[in-house]
Motif scaffolding. Structure first.
Motif, PDB file in Angstrom:
ATOM      1  N   ILE A  26       0.962  -1.089   0.007  1.00 22.93           N
ATOM      2  CA  ILE A  26      -0.128   0.104   0.042  1.00 22.93           C
ATOM      3  C   ILE A  26       0.848   1.228  -0.014  1.00 22.93           C
ATOM      4  O   ILE A  26       0.568   2.272  -0.736  1.00 22.93           O
ATOM      5  CB  ILE A  26      -0.949   0.114   1.376  1.00 22.93           C
ATOM      6  CG1 ILE A  26      -1.793  -1.211   1.159  1.00 22.93           C
ATOM      7  CG2 ILE A  26      -1.703   1.514   1.284  1.00 22.93           C
ATOM      8  CD1 ILE A  26      -2.872  -1.380   2.274  1.00 22.93           C
ATOM      9  N   ASN A  30       1.746   4.500  -2.727  1.00 17.54           N
ATOM     10  CA  ASN A  30       1.355   5.644  -2.198  1.00 17.54           C
ATOM     11  C   ASN A  30       2.588   6.496  -2.428  1.00 17.54           C
ATOM     12  O   ASN A  30       2.669   7.801  -2.611  1.00 17.54           O
ATOM     13  CB  ASN A  30       1.119   5.748  -0.779  1.00 17.54           C
ATOM     14  CG  ASN A  30       0.542   7.143  -0.178  1.00 17.54           C
ATOM     15  OD1 ASN A  30       0.222   8.047  -0.817  1.00 17.54           O
ATOM     16  ND2 ASN A  30       0.236   7.022   1.247  1.00 17.54           N
ATOM     17  N   TYR A  90      -7.660   4.223   0.959  1.00 20.44           N
ATOM     18  CA  TYR A  90      -6.766   3.678  -0.024  1.00 20.44           C
ATOM     19  C   TYR A  90      -7.620   3.837  -1.279  1.00 20.44           C
ATOM     20  O   TYR A  90      -7.087   4.240  -2.380  1.00 20.44           O
ATOM     21  CB  TYR A  90      -6.300   2.327   0.309  1.00 20.44           C
ATOM     22  CG  TYR A  90      -5.297   1.670  -0.658  1.00 20.44           C
ATOM     23  CD1 TYR A  90      -4.103   2.608  -1.132  1.00 20.44           C
ATOM     24  CD2 TYR A  90      -5.309   0.665  -1.455  1.00 20.44           C
ATOM     25  CE1 TYR A  90      -2.976   2.148  -1.975  1.00 20.44           C
ATOM     26  CE2 TYR A  90      -4.620   0.350  -2.487  1.00 20.44           C
ATOM     27  CZ  TYR A  90      -3.468   0.974  -2.704  1.00 20.44           C
ATOM     28  OH  TYR A  90      -2.459   0.656  -3.665  1.00 20.44           O
ATOM     29  N   VAL A 123      -3.987   7.558   4.583  1.00 21.25           N
ATOM     30  CA  VAL A 123      -3.683   6.149   4.830  1.00 21.25           C
ATOM     31  C   VAL A 123      -2.364   5.923   5.149  1.00 21.25           C
ATOM     32  O   VAL A 123      -2.357   4.706   5.881  1.00 21.25           O
ATOM     33  CB  VAL A 123      -3.905   5.428   3.204  1.00 21.25           C
ATOM     34  CG1 VAL A 123      -2.770   6.067   2.509  1.00 21.25           C
ATOM     35  CG2 VAL A 123      -4.190   4.277   3.300  1.00 21.25           C
ATOM     36  N   GLY A 182      -2.288  -0.599  -8.045  1.00 24.80           N
ATOM     37  CA  GLY A 182      -2.919  -0.486  -6.677  1.00 24.80           C
ATOM     38  C   GLY A 182      -4.426  -1.158  -6.416  1.00 24.80           C
ATOM     39  O   GLY A 182      -4.654  -1.588  -5.436  1.00 24.80           O
ATOM     40  N   LEU A 186      -5.488  -3.366  -3.413  1.00 23.10           N
ATOM     41  CA  LEU A 186      -6.821  -3.083  -2.585  1.00 23.10           C
ATOM     42  C   LEU A 186      -7.572  -4.461  -2.339  1.00 23.10           C
ATOM     43  O   LEU A 186      -8.044  -4.430  -1.261  1.00 23.10           O
ATOM     44  CB  LEU A 186      -7.759  -2.222  -3.440  1.00 23.10           C
ATOM     45  CG  LEU A 186      -9.039  -1.839  -2.873  1.00 23.10           C
ATOM     46  CD1 LEU A 186      -8.788  -0.981  -1.553  1.00 23.10           C
ATOM     47  CD2 LEU A 186      -9.724  -0.927  -3.672  1.00 23.10           C
TER      48      LEU A 186
END
Length: 406
Positions: A26, A30, A90, A123, A182, A186
């Motif tokens: 994650i 980011n 997210y 996040v 991503g 997720l």
């Protein structure tokens, strides 16, 4: 005696390794979303016909949006299950990044960066809170080092891939690539993130008592200011390395890609080592050692003469990335250990807010100090280096004021 030694230095087990990997994934997207802006700076300067000051607004818009969102989120983030909060934020981050992928004007890109910043900044705080909730202090350095490895992965895999996509297809596709990576992350988060219920009693969302608890404690204030100084000690320089190397040092875009590839590979290995050493010899001691060492590549990279050989310049940038990113691991472990578990989420949201303020200020400072000459090169990068050294020395002083409570 063996039992005592094992208890004092527990090992990371398999399911914890998987959790670290998921949280790092994650963070990977980011961090890549934020880092990719630096090597793409030259594209934005040319396409939108802007100067470094206007570009610094794009960088700082993300940071300041993240700051406001995290500060507001500090009032209620501890009232929610950590998993639910992480998935919601997210998802919003991926939406903001998708907007960057379709941006065609400076104004729309500015808006898209604000959206990505609102969710992306928060996040990060939730992820760090999960580490604080799941891992005891004896394992926290290793866990933090593993998640911080996302910086290295973004450098080795993410940013170079993003640069190559921009070279062949355009910078918009780079953000589309981040979204594509991503989405499966997720899905895994939905399936495998641990459910960590709120430890707080149910109170109205408008209640600002949590924020008050965080800011009313001087130990918390010292820890927050300490980490802001850590961030400023790196980001005042980081934001301008790529464009400076291209314009002043004659780096090609592939050479710029090598900065992140080589530096990332080295920091990937060093981040785990720094985490281990922090747990083994103490967070304060390792932080002091890394800060003092980091001053050398900071001054070197901001004083490279024109025509300096590319291979030697890559050695300097690699040591810069190893040491500047390495400082953050013991610093983060120190900070997460300075707060009580019941307000850790609120504290980390405030920290994410102020961390974003620090990155935004770093971008604005660098943009204001650097001067673009008529031939497209820049001057006064050396002054940016002196500012970074000053922030690092401030962080070193403040680190002695941070108290470990958990």
């Amino acid at each position: 005696m063996e039992l005592v030694a094992t208890a004092t230095r527990p090992k990371i087990v398999h399911h914890e390794i998987f959790l670290i990997f998921l949280l790092a994934s994650i963070q990977f997207t980011n961090i890549m979303d934020f880092m990719i802006m630096f090597p793409l700076q030259d594209y934005f300067l040319k396409q939108f016909q802007i100067d470094t000051t206007m570009f610094s607004f794009i960088l700082s818009s993300y940071s300041f949006a993240a700051a406001v969102a995290a500060l507001l989120g500090a009032n209620f983030i501890d009232r929610f299950n950590r998993k639910s909060a992480a998935i919601f934020l997210y998802t919003g981050f991926l939406v903001g990044t998708a907007l960057c992928a379709i941006a065609q004007t400076y104004t729309f890109l500015l808006f898209a960066r604000v959206v990505a910043g609102i969710f992306g900044g928060m996040v990060s705080g939730v992820i760090l809170s999960i580490i604080g909730d799941v891992f005891p202090v004896e394992k926290r350095g290793k866990a933090m080092g593993g998640v911080m490895g996302a910086f290295s992965a973004a450098s080795v895999l993410g940013v170079p891939s993003g640069i190559r996509i921009a070279i062949h297809f355009g910078w918009n596709y780079t953000f589309g690539f981040i979204v594509a990576v991503g989405i499966p992350i997720l899905v895994f988060a939905l399936l495998y993130l641990p459910s960590i219920p709120s430890k707080m009693e149910k109170t109205p969302l408008a209640d600002f008592s949590q924020l008050g608890k965080v800011l009313a404690d001087m130990d918390h204030i010292r820890a927050l200011v300490f980490f802001m100084a850590v961030i400023l000690g790196g980001f005042t320089v980081v934001t301008s390395i790529a464009v400076y190397m291209e314009r002043n040092m004659g780096f090609s875009k592939h050479d710029v890609s090598s900065i992140y590839e080589i530096g990332g590979i080295c920091t990937f290995a060093s981040s785990w080592l720094v985490g281990y050493l922090s747990d083994r010899f103490g967070k304060h001691r390792i932080f002091m050692f890394l800060v003092l060492l980091a001053i050398l590549p900071i001054l070197s990279i901001t004083h490279l003469p024109k025509g300096f050989p590319v291979p030697l310049a890559l050695v300097v940038t690699t040591f810069f990335m190893i040491l500047v990113s390495g400082r953050v691991i013991p610093a983060m472990a120190l900070m997460t250990s300075s707060i009580k578990p019941e307000i850790r989420g609120s504290f980390m949201s405030v920290n994410s807010s102020l961390q974003s303020v620090a990155t935004g200020l770093g971008a604005l400072l660098a943009g204001a100090v650097l001067v673009q000459l008529p031939d497209g090169t820049f001057e006064r990068f050396d002054i940016v280096g002196y500012l970074a050294v000053g922030f690092n020395l401030l962080a070193l002083y403040l680190s002695r004021k941070v108290k470990v409570v958990s």
